[in-house]
Structures are given as structure tokens and as C-alpha cells.
Design an enzyme around this catalytic site. Structure first.
Site: not given
Length: 685
Positions: A472-473, A476, A479
Site C-alpha cells: 500500500h505505502e 504512494h 505516485h
């Protein structure tokens, strides 16, 4: 100490890729560097605001984007440390800095002369021939300055500035109190028998924690940010589980110097007052007006729609857990501290699956290299090379150089995996440097987790939840690495709050993608892959416990909305935090004592010291897009370079330079459907 030669923060870093020179940077360097950076930025803003030239896109908007480079560099360098290695000295600097940062931000954002120039450019926008990112920069800058209060009269601006400074101090205090109370409430166990059910690695981590505190021979379990501790699923001793849960839920409400109740209610009061000054009924109205949701009513409608079936599913799951207890002759009603333990019992009975026994297949280094990095390479063509020659802000933080498929430098990725007393709870991504064509910068992104560190020589074995957090991290981080923009305003993850979780949630889909799973999920001792029948059972059991998971999340989201939907009159008298929470949860039907909220108010860092106030709903809001995107990948061949390029170019690479829902339509060909989310979470019944 403001001499650039003596203060490494005041001159460009000598390290490759503009990585801050952390080895030479000492705490006493920060405040002088901030003072000089504030002054430099004020001079730049003064030159723009006092200009006698007719306002233009170049001399106003582009000039604004060029300003503040030193301040941004110093701030990102400091706040990376203050969140991940907040020593007492750093915390003291943070407290001093909070009102200074708020005052400086307001001095820029609320400058009437600057706002008049931006408004003048905005007024002639349709005649300027601007397109794409240039046009959006004018629209967003004008919108954000207006929303921040730049159009208010001087009396209201004075009030607003005072409120912002008070809030900056209070949110910093909340975070400091929470870190201190979390450390104080780490649970001490005298005997390893009390921790029966933990793995050898988990026991060694607890023994190491105790030794670090001078408690040789004992065991210390540190607390996670969220309510339920991962060890609750394994501990066979009900007393130990209760002890751990009680400590977790008591943070910030013990009547000691770290009590956060008065702090958070004052934050709520001041936010409501600020919203009124800005022309809104509540802080929630103020926040959502400039998000994709548009209004608190839209958020409340979604949360209520999901809460009813989620609560019903949780009750059905609770009944199944109680059956196990009764069958075993337990003689007690299921409590919150029992839920995770008996969930694993039900999984074992219903699906012949023990998730707690999966850790030997999830060795951290292999998960990172052969899972997280491998998926990114297969999808986007990027590669990762560890750079031990590049020092980060802490010895445990590792630096990797990231390159594009053609070998060109993309950026740096820093991973800080382990928990420590100086690190705030939870997991997050932040940028030390963001890409900008205007400034000629490349990204440096950081992922922080809080995985217990085993004794030296012992492998780090992750839970499935920790594997999920890492993927999940890293979403980020991707991105932040991929955003390719001209202006710093839109760099990295600078998107609407209720869109920012979307890329990270999408990246979780590769955890169980067959070739990725086969690559990283291999037994630490035998190198055997995770058996196919276990994978099938994991998939089969995915919907189980979704009632609990959805309910605990929605409960926290609703508490956030309840606090921030209050108006000034609602906050005029003293509010009892416990009663307020109970009333709010009853209102939405999520007041099941066995299913506690994921975060209670006194340790809800996301909304009282982070950037998610009135915005914790954004995870489920973004998950609508995420579930719809997962469906698209499956329909279009999954883990392919062509799919990766499309997702990178049309969504991740856009950064904040385009309306996010417009970018999503460009990628998907239509708006997102909610049905995939409802099916994923078992809410279609």
C-alpha cells in the site's frame, strides 16, 4: 548559525540527486535555516506582490511557483526527521516551529496584493490562451487562496491568522502527547508464557524492546497506532489480550500530562470557529468543498449506505465467533480483545486456514525485492538498486536508486521499516524532494512502517497485514516517483485528499497476483512457495471478517465527520469525549462494543495531528475507484507493460496537474462504478 558554509541546510547538498546532507545536519541547524528560508521567501513574495507591472501568468503565477524553494527544501528535510526520528530535541524544535510555519503560510496566502494579482489573471483566464497544466494552475491557485481566506477583510484575516497559529500548536501537542503516551503504555510481560502463541521472532522483538528499556529478562510489546494490535490474533492468554487492548484504548485519556481530550476538543472548537470566519457552517463543509466529494452530505450518504450492511455482517461474524467460544466451554461473551483470536479459529475451522502461521513465507527482504519491486518492474519497467553509499536520516533507513526502463534516473526511494520510540505510529509515505520541470528536480520519496525489529541475526517475518501495508505505502511512493509535472504546486502526491489513497490501494492488488506471489512468498527455510491450496483458501476467506474490518473503519470515519460537522454553537460548551463518541456511533449503528472503532478520538492522529481532518472517509471514497480499476486490470490482461504504461501515463504521472476524476475518466473511459467495491466488501446483500 546562519552561515551557509557552516549550516548544510542553507546550501545545495553535495550528495548525489540532491539528497539532503543528513550526516552533517544537526538539530541546532534547523531553526536558523528556517529563519533564513522564511526571510528569502518573504522577499520573493514581496517582489511579486509589490510589482507595478500588469499581472500576467508569467510574472505572477509562474513567479509564485519559483518562490520558496529554500523553504520547501528545509521543511521537507526537517519534517521527514520529525515524524520518523523525533528525539526530544527535535520535538522541541517542532513545537517552536509550528506557529512560525502557520504565520508564514498565512502571510503569503492572505496577502491582499498577491491575491489581487492572482485574481486579475484568473478574471482574464479565458482570454489568455492557456491550456492544460498552465490553465489548471491559475484555477487551483485562485481557488485555494480564496478558500484559505485571501478575500476576507483585514479584521477577519487577523482572526484567521490567530486561529491557524493556535491550531498549529495544538496539533503538534496532540502528536507529542500521543507519542509519549504510546511509549509509556508499551505493555510489559514478566514471563514468556504470557505471550504464548507468538513466534520466536516476535518474542525476540519483545525481549529486545525490554532490553532497550533496561528491563532485561522481561518482554515489552509496543503499541500500534490503530486500536487492535496484530498480536491479538495469536496470543492464547485472554488476560494478555485484554491487557494489550486496554493499553491501546487508554492512550490519551488517562488524566495525565499526555491526556489529549482537552487538546482535541479545543482543536474541534477552533476549527469550527475558523470555518465560520471562512463562510462555512462547519469544518467538514470547509474541507469537502474543495475535494471530489463536494459536501459533507455526499460523504455522510456514502458512509450510511455502507454502515447498515457492514454492521449486519459484523453481527453475523460475531455470532460465528461466539459459537466457537461456547463450543469450547469458554463461559464468556466475546469481547473486543477476543475478536482477532477467534477469527483465526473460525478461519481454521471454516477454511482450514491459519493466517498466523504464514509468516515464514513472508520474509521482509524477499517481500520487498521479489514482491514489491518485482511487481513495479513487471508493470512499469523500473528497476531498483540499493545505494548504501547514500546516507539517509537514520541508520535503519535504506536508500534505493530507481531507474526507468531505458536506464535513465527516475528518483530515490527510501525505506524505513522498523518501529522505534522516536517514530510516530502507523505507516506513511512522504517526499523529501518532488519532481518539477520548472525547478529541474527529481523525486526522493520515503516509506515508513512500524514493524517490530527482531534480535540481530533473526529474520524479519511479516504478517499478511504488514505485507499489505508495504504494498500500500509503496503505491504512494510510485505516485510520488511517477508524477511528471512542470509546477511544484502539482508535484508528487499533491492531489485531492479523497483521491490520494487511490493509487496506494490499487497497488495492493499485486499481493496475490500469481507470478508475484510465487516470486516472494517462499518459505524462509525450505524456499517452497506458499502452497496453492493455502492461496485458494486465502482467496476463499477474503470476504470473511469484512463486516468487522468495514465497521471499524466506518466507525472511525464517522467519528471524524461527527467532530468536524459541529458548528461554533455546538462547541461552545464542554464536550465529554467518551459520551460524544458513543452518541456518534449509535447514530450510525456502529456502536457494537465487540467492534471498537479503528481509532478513538484521543489517538486519532490522522485527523487531530495529520492531514485527514474531516477527510478520513477518503480511504473508502478512493476505494470505489480502486475496486473499479482492479476490475479494469483483470479485464485487460493484468500485469502487463501496456497496462502499466496506461496507468502511469494517464493517472500516476499526472500528479495534481489535472482534475482527478477527469484523469480517471481518461484512464477508464467512464466514471467509476460502486458495485465492485460492494462485492469486494460483501455489502451487496
Amino acid at each position: 548559525m546562519t552561515d551557509a558554509a557552516a549550516n548544510p541546510l542553507l546550501s545545495p547538498s553535495p550528495l548525489p540527486f540532491d539528497l539532503p546532507d543528513y550526516p552533517r545536519t544537526r538539530p541546532e541547524h534547523y531553526l536558523p535555516a528556517f529563519e533564513q528560508a522564511f526571510a528569502a521567501h518573504r522577499a520573493e513574495i514581496e517582489a511579486i506582490a509589490a510589482s507595478t507591472e500588469e499581472p500576467t501568468f508569467e510574472n505572477t503565477l509562474v513567479a509564485l511557483e519559483r518562490s520558496g524553494e529554500l523553504l520547501g527544501r528545509v521543511a521537507r528535510t526537517f519534517y521527514t526527521v520529525s515524524s520518523a526520528d523525533a528525539t526530544a530535541e527535535i520535538q522541541e524544535i517542532d513545537e517552536q516551529l509550528a506557529p512560525l510555519m502557520a504565520a508564514h503560510h498565512d502571510a503569503v496566502t492572505l496577502d491582499a496584493r498577491l491575491y489581487a494579482r492572482v485574481a486579475a489573471v484568473h478574471a482574464q483566464l479565458n482570454d489568455l490562451g492557456l491550456t492544460g497544466e498552465d490553465r489548471y494552475l491559475v484555477e487551483r491557485t485562485h481557488r485555494e487562496m480564496t478558500n484559505a481566506g485571501a478575500g476576507l477583510d483585514e479584521v477577519d484575516k487577523t482572526v484567521l491568522t490567530e486561529l491557524n497559529q493556535q491550531l498549529s500548536v495544538l496539533t503538534t501537542t496532540f502528536e507529542k502527547n500521543l507519542l509519549a503516551d504510546t511509549n509509556e503504555l508499551a505493555v510489559v510481560f514478566d514471563d514468556a508464557a504470557e505471550l504464548d502463541g507468538l513466534t520466536d521472532g516476535e518474542l525476540s522483538a519483545a525481549a529486545r524492546n525490554a532490553a532497550d528499556r533496561g528491563l532485561d529478562g522481561k518482554f515489552v510489546v509496543t503499541l500500534t497506532l490503530f486500536t487492535g494490535h496484530p498480536y491479538l490474533s495469536s496470543l492464547t492468554s485472554r488476560a494478555s489480550r485484554e491487557k494489550l487492548m486496554t493499553a491501546s484504548r487508554s492512550r490519551g485519556r488517562r488524566g495525565n500530562e499526555n491526556d489529549n481530550r482537552a487538546v482535541l476538543t479545543e482543536i474541534v472548537r477552533l476549527r469550527a470557529e475558523r470555518a465560520r470566519v471562512l463562510g462555512y457552517d462547519s469544518h467538514a463543509a470547509y474541507v469537502t468543498a474543495d475535494e471530489t466529494a463536494g459536501s459533507p452530505e455526499a460523504v455522510h450518504a456514502l458512509l450510511r449506505r455502507l454502515a447498515v450492511p457492514a454492521a449486519e455482517n459484523a453481527r453475523q461474524e460475531q455470532a460465528a465467533l461466539q459459537e466457537i467460544i461456547d463450543r469450547d466451554g469458554g463461559g464468556f461473551d466475546l469481547a473486543a480483545h477476543d475478536w482477532a483470536f477467534y477469527t483465526e479459529r473460525v478461519r481454521a475451522a471454516r477454511y482450514d486456514l491459519d493466517r498466523t502461521a504464514l509468516r515464514p513465507w513472508f520474509e521482509a527482504e524477499r517481500v520487498l525485492v521479489d514482491g514489491v519491486f518485482r511487481a513495479a518492474t513487471d508493470l512499469y519497467g523500473i528497476t531498483f538498486t540499493e545505494r548504501p553509499d547514500l546516507p539517509a536520516y537514520h541508520p535503519e533507513a535504506r536508500v534505493f536508486e530507481v531507474r526507468n526502463e531505458d536506464g535513465s534516473h527516475l528518483g530515490l526511494y527510501i525505506l524505513d521499516l522498523y518501529t522505534r520510540d522516536s517514530k510516530r505510529g502507523g505507516a506513511w509515505m512522504n517526499s523529501i524532494l518532488s519532481q518539477s520541470a520548472l525547478r529541474g528536480t527529481a523525486p526522493i520519496v520515503v516509506n515508513n512502517l512500524n514493524v517490530p525489529q527482531p534480535a540481530p541475526g533473526s529474520p524479519t517475518l511479516l504478517t499478511l497485514d504488514e505485507v499489505t501495508t508495504l504494498f500500500h505505502e509503496f503505491g504512494h511512493a510510485l505516485h510520488g516517483l511517477f508524477a511528471t509535472v512542470t509546477y511544484p504546486h502539482f508535484a508528487g502526491t499533491a492531489v485531492f485528499r479523497d483521491f490520494v489513497e487511490f493509487p496506494s490501494q490499487v497497488n495492493e492488488m499485486w499481493i496475490f497476483w500469481p507470478e508475484i506471489l510465487a516470486s516472494y512468498a517462499r518459505h524462509i527455510d525450505t524456499d517452497e512457495p506458499l502452497p496453492a491450496e493455502v492461496v485458494a483458501k486465502l482467496r476463499e476467506s477474503e470476504a470473511f471478517n469484512q463486516g468487522f474490518a468495514t465497521s471499524e473503519y466506518l466507525a472511525a470515519s464517522w467519528i471524524d465527520q461527527a467532530w468536524h460537522s459541529l458548528d461554533v454553537e455546538d462547541t461552545a460548551s464542554e464536550i465529554d469525549v467518551d459520551s460524544f463518541e458513543a452518541t456518534a456511533l449509535a447514530d450510525i449503528g456502529l456502536d457494537n462494543p465487540a467492534v471498537p472503532t479503528r481509532y478513538s478520538s484521543t489517538y486519532f492522529a490522522h485527523v487531530f495531528s495529520g492531514g485527514y481532518s474531516a477527510g478520513y472517509y477518503s480511504y473508502i471514497w478512493s476505494e470505489v475507484l480502486d475496486a473499479d480499476t482492479v476490475e479494469w486490470f483483470r479485464e485487460n490482461g493484468g500485469l502487463t507493460r501496456a497496462n502499466g504504461d496506461r496507468f502511469r501515463d494517464r493517472l500516476l504521472g499526472v500528479g495534481g496537474a489535472k482534475d482527478p476524476l477527469e484523469a480517471y475518466r481518461d484512464f477508464r473511459g467512464r466514471d467509476a462504478r460502486i458495485e465492485p467495491l460492494l462485492e469486494r466488501r460483501g455489502l451487496t446483500g
